[in-house]
Design an enzyme around this catalytic site. Structure first.
Site, short mmCIF file in Angstrom:
data_model
loop_
_atom_site.label_atom_id
_atom_site.label_comp_id
_atom_site.label_asym_id
_atom_site.label_seq_id
_atom_site.Cartn_x
_atom_site.Cartn_y
_atom_site.Cartn_z
N GLY A 108 23.08 42.38 -30.92
CA GLY A 108 22.95 42.02 -32.31
C GLY A 108 22.84 40.52 -32.46
O GLY A 108 23.03 39.75 -31.51
N ASP A 151 32.77 36.72 -43.69
CA ASP A 151 31.53 37.48 -43.55
C ASP A 151 31.84 38.96 -43.31
O ASP A 151 31.39 39.55 -42.33
CB ASP A 151 30.67 36.92 -42.42
CG ASP A 151 29.21 37.38 -42.50
OD1 ASP A 151 28.81 37.89 -43.57
OD2 ASP A 151 28.48 37.24 -41.52
#
Length: 609
Positions: A293, A413
């Site tokens: 990712g 986040d």
């Protein structure tokens, strides 16, 4: 002249290399002597080899950028020997942890030479003799943990001069005499289970000591320590090192109980410093085919170590480092002590002059976002019971960061892509602390806004100031991802409506009582509608415009467990009705179009990205 300069430069380089070897060599000698003195078995500390020059590559050892040994952690190893006085030669040592062994003999006076030491933990051994007065020389010392030994004699007056001391644990020894008054000013202490006199000023502070106990009550001490820890809710994050399992069978790890999860235990291994070459080989030279990712902090690569252990290697791409390797190391250590069942455990790190990498366990089932939206044919999707478990596990992980860490850690986040899934599909929050790790050394005062569109709280976006309530907002959006399976922002919705933001889309359908339209169609109707309603209500409470109105994560956990949601929701509905009525009044007065009113939240959240 040119020739002379070259010769001088060559000589300087030789001296520099010679210095490094000399530093490593004498430290290696000290550590080998320490290993021998502790009676380490043939299967323990195998890589502590006098023929290997650099001890910074040895297990249980951490060094700084100058190759000085700064940390030795040998908890619960079963050692039966003694402490070598040679340890006092490690002048750069800041952490020495030897708790949970069967070490005998005295604490060497030479320990007073460890002037950089901030933590000395010798708890739960068989040490005898007195506490050396030389310990008073350790002016940087913050944690002095000597509980559950056989120490005798008085507490040295010199300990009163340890102005940085914040945790003093002397419980369950045979110590006698008065307790110096300044030691009662230490923020956390335990003198119980000794023969001490608290003096006239603090008689209530150690009433249990005045009875002249002849034997140690370890069970009572353990209960007292646990109760005290639960009472102060982890006053300092580093205390996680100090809450020790009393199980001698655990040889190489410390096991830490999770608050509120007394029946579960968490493995906390030694933080390891990897070499660049190790990680280069593990990831096939950071081959793109191994990318798991990519986010705001860098790419994550799948890696396989020589023992076939799978790891995830995060290669930071946005890192400013005026403080250099040592500063990065300190921040990594702070993150590593946040240990919880629902937080991703940091295995180790790697630094070079140009690279910063973090190494984590490999999560077999990848991320929640992957399981919701990126599945390959034949892979299982997340059923409703797993989604409920993910919601609660994520909440507990964030609650720990906000309320049980000191200083608190703000994620900044929170989203489905940063919630990982282990082999049992348990939620594991990843990337926590990275915002601090990257931003903490920036030279300007303004903090860079970090996050993902659709997940960023409006006040963080407009002011750049984040708080734990910023994370609560992101968590609320993640709940909506769990329920709907959709992204936080999806421009495809423009074809049918104006609600690009998932939050606006859900609010509209919730007002219209169309909950079935909200739920992820991949569930094929296999869900509890009441559960869906509860999760959406919690999500909307978490995503209120004002951060003060959002519940703390501890309350979110309680609401998900079925406590207090109805009352909170009733207040929210009242506020929403009042707001709607005010909008209608303003609409009639100024002739605003209905669409412009319904999308105020969308306008606010989208501004300034």
């Amino acid at each position: 002249m040119t020739s002379l300069k070259i010769e001088l430069l060559f000589a300087a380089l030789l001296f520099s290399n010679f210095y490094c070897f000399v530093v490593s060599d004498y430290q290696g000698d000290v550590l080998v002597t320490m290993k021998t003195s502790l009676n380490a078995s043939d299967t323990q500390l195998i890589d502590w080899n006098e023929n290997q020059v650099n001890p910074c590559t040895w297990s249980k050892i951490i060094c700084d950028v100058d190759l000085n040994v700064i940390s030795i952690s040998l908890s619960n190893m079963g050692f039966t020997g003694t402490l070598s006085p040679k340890i006092g030669d490690l002048k750069g040592l800041s952490t020495l942890v030897l708790q949970g062994n069967n070490i005998t003999g005295k604490i060497p006076e030479e320990f007073g030479n460890l002037t950089s030491l901030t933590m000395l933990d010798l708890e739960n051994n068989q040490l005898s003799g007195t506490i050396p007065p030389s310990i008073g020389n350790l002016k940087e010392l913050q944690f002095l943990i000597l509980s559950e030994n056989n120490l005798i004699g008085p507490i040295p007056d010199s300990l009163s001069g340890l102005s940085n001391l914040i945790n003093l644990q002397l419980a369950s020894n045979e110590i006698d005499g008065p307790i110096p008054d300044p030691l009662f000013q230490v923020s956390k202490y335990n003198f119980s289970g000794n023969h001490l006199n608290c003096g006239v000023n603090f008689p209530h502070k150690c009433e249990s000591d005045n009875g002249g106990h002849s034997s140690k009550s370890k069970t009572g001490t353990i209960i007292g320590i646990i109760a005290g820890l639960l009472g102060v809710m982890f006053v300092a994050a580093l205390l996680v090192f100090l809450w020790k399992g009393k199980h001698k069978g655990y040889k190489r790890e410390v096991f830490v109980d999770v608050v509120g999860e007394a029946d579960r235990r968490i493995e906390f291994g030694q933080l390891k410093r990897f070499s660049w070459r190790e990680l280069q080989l593990a990831t096939d030279n950071f081959n793109e085919k191994n990318v798991l990712g990519q986010g705001g902090f860098g790419k994550v690569y799948k890696g396989v170590m020589p023992d076939n252990t799978k790891v995830a290697v995060k290669r930071l791409t946005d890192y400013e480092s005026p403080g250099g390797d040592a500063a990065f190391h300190r921040e990594v250590e702070m993150i590593s002590v946040a240990v919880h069942k629902n937080l991703l455990r940091l295995i180790g790190f790697c630094t070079t002059p140009t690279e910063r990498l973090l190494v984590y366990p490999y999560m077999q089932n990848l991320s929640v976002a992957y399981r919701l939206r990126e599945l390959k044919p034949g892979e299982p999707f997340l059923d409703w019971p797993i989604r409920k478990r993910v919601a609660l596990g994520t909440a507990r992980g964030l609650e720990y960061l906000h309320e049980h860490c000191n200083p608190k850690i703000i994620h900044r986040d929170v989203k489905a892509a940063n919630v990982l899934l282990d082999e049992d599909f348990e939620a594991v929050v990843g990337d926590f602390g990275l915002a601090k790790l990257v931003d903490v050394r920036k030279t300007n005062v303004t903090t860079q806004v970090r996050g993902t569109m659709g997940h960023i709280a409006p006040e963080y976006l407009s002011t750049g100031k984040s708080s734990e309530r910023t994370d609560v907002f992101g968590y609320g959006i993640m709940l909506l991802e769990l329920v709907t399976g959709q992204r936080a922002i999806d421009f495809a919705r423009l074809e049918d409506e104006d609600d690009v933001l998932l939050l606006d889309h859900v609010k509209k359908l919730q007002r219209e009582k169309q909950l079935n339209s909200i739920v992820d169609p991949n569930l094929n109707g296999n869900y509890d509608l009441q559960d869906v309603e509860m999760m959406i209500q919690v999500a909307l409470l978490c995503t209120q415009g004002s951060p003060e109105d959002r519940p703390p994560m501890s309350e979110v956990v309680r609401m998900l467990e079925g406590e207090g949601l109805a009352e909170r929701w009733e207040v929210w509905e009242h506020v929403e009705v009042t707001r709607s009525q005010e909008y209608e009044r303003l609409q009639r007065r100024f002739g605003w179009a209905e669409d412009s009113i319904n999308n105020q939240d969308a306008i606010e959240l989208s501004g300034g990205r």
